[in-house]
Design an enzyme around this catalytic site. Sequence first.
Site, PDB file in Angstrom:
ATOM      1  N   LYS A 159      12.010   4.434   5.582  1.00  0.00           N
ATOM      2  CA  LYS A 159      11.093   4.053   4.515  1.00  0.00           C
ATOM      3  C   LYS A 159      11.931   4.086   3.235  1.00  0.00           C
ATOM      4  CE  LYS A 159       6.427   5.110   2.937  1.00  0.00           C
ATOM      5  NZ  LYS A 159       5.852   3.773   3.043  1.00  0.00           N
TER       6      LYS A 159
HETATM    7  N1  PPE Z   1       4.161  -0.079   7.274  1.00  0.00           N
HETATM    8  C1  PPE Z   1       4.657  -0.109   6.015  1.00  0.00           C
HETATM    9  C2  PPE Z   1       5.596  -1.204   5.650  1.00  0.00           C
HETATM   10  C3  PPE Z   1       4.284   0.885   5.121  1.00  0.00           C
HETATM   11  O1  PPE Z   1       4.781   0.854   3.881  1.00  0.00           O
HETATM   12  C4  PPE Z   1       3.358   1.882   5.504  1.00  0.00           C
HETATM   13  C5  PPE Z   1       2.918   2.928   4.526  1.00  0.00           C
HETATM   14  C6  PPE Z   1       2.866   1.865   6.824  1.00  0.00           C
HETATM   15  C7  PPE Z   1       3.294   0.875   7.678  1.00  0.00           C
HETATM   16  C8  PPE Z   1       1.935   2.915   7.340  1.00  0.00           C
HETATM   17  O2  PPE Z   1       2.576   4.156   7.464  1.00  0.00           O
HETATM   18  P1  PPE Z   1       1.808   5.535   7.295  1.00  0.00           P
HETATM   19  O3  PPE Z   1       1.480   5.688   5.861  1.00  0.00           O
HETATM   20  O4  PPE Z   1       2.772   6.546   7.789  1.00  0.00           O
HETATM   21  O5  PPE Z   1       0.593   5.430   8.131  1.00  0.00           O
HETATM   22  N2  PPE Z   1       2.887   2.501   3.168  1.00  0.00           N
HETATM   23  C9  PPE Z   1       2.910   3.466   2.095  1.00  0.00           C
HETATM   24  C10 PPE Z   1       3.233   2.810   0.764  1.00  0.00           C
HETATM   25  C11 PPE Z   1       2.183   1.967   0.157  1.00  0.00           C
HETATM   26  C12 PPE Z   1       2.539   1.546  -1.262  1.00  0.00           C
HETATM   27  O6  PPE Z   1       1.973   0.574  -1.747  1.00  0.00           O
HETATM   28  O7  PPE Z   1       3.372   2.195  -1.909  1.00  0.00           O
HETATM   29  C13 PPE Z   1       1.634   4.290   2.054  1.00  0.00           C
HETATM   30  O8  PPE Z   1       0.625   3.898   2.625  1.00  0.00           O
HETATM   31  O9  PPE Z   1       1.674   5.350   1.437  1.00  0.00           O
END
Ligand code: PPE
Length: 308
Positions: A159
Amino acid sequence: MPITPTPKIWMDGELVDWGSATVHVLTHSLHYGTAVFEGIRAYPTASGPAVFRLRDHVQRLLRSAHLLAIEVPYSEDELVEAVKSTVAASGLDACYIRPLVYLGYGEMGLNPLACTVRACVAVWPWGAYLGEEGIEHGIRLKTSSWARIDPRTLPSAAKATGMYINSSLAKVEAVRAGYDEAVLCTADGYLAEGTGENIFLVRSNELLTPAVSAVGALEGITARSVVTIARDLGYEVREALLRRSDLYLADEAFLTGTAAEVVPVASADDRAVGTGRPGPVTRAVQEVFRSAVRGEADRYKDWLDHVR
Ligand code: PPE
């Protein structure tokens, strides 16, 4: 969404005033996208604010850093404490939590190995990421013309801030075209994920989700929680290679993410998904997730880390 300041930000080991948490314009990560971050949420529970799956998020942050060859000068326990102390200092019951590990001022050029590694944790109130309306009635999704980054190009398990140019391009395209959110496919046309969410389809009471390592999606902690919840509810869950036609033909679809939570998809590329309204499986999962994060489901109490 404008950020509402909170009293303190944890920066390199201490809590500093919100307004003092600044960096130099020649901060290395600002130039090359070489920072790693997390998105975490704290929720109100009967025993005060609790952070959802805190250790899982901190572990993913450390794994993201490892993938970028960044040596984090803090242990998992120290970062867990950093998050808890920042949430406690905010006085908030519910907040979004943003830990960031970045390469600081002092070195320039693409070799990051000599850079100082810095870290911070900020928290602020953040409501429904895709709108209350979206959580209630479902969102309008658009298939992006941008392909999801190939895992051979960048390590999708990380990430990392730089990866988000891909998401940002897709988001801008979708929003300008009048949609709520975009879903990205691989260059081969397989569904990968939303700009900040994982995706699930429901077909004949079975949940299908892209295999993250195959399509270059982030391994979501919300998605992992939803898989557990769905199986506990008696549904089969399976990873699959899915095409956009599978999305159009699904009985139901929903997105999962920390910021977004569990959001039904009402339509994809202007075609109703199922009835065009949140379906029963989505609703069931949403409801259990909602009670789990608020500490109202005994079965999932281990997912919560209480702040005080
Ligand atoms: N895919 C991506 C690309 C992603 O950024 C997130 C979280 C997820 C899947 C889901 O992951 P999880 O949060 O572990 O369930 N995205 C983060 C950032 C959003 C933002 O705009 O900044 C979040 O949800 O915190």
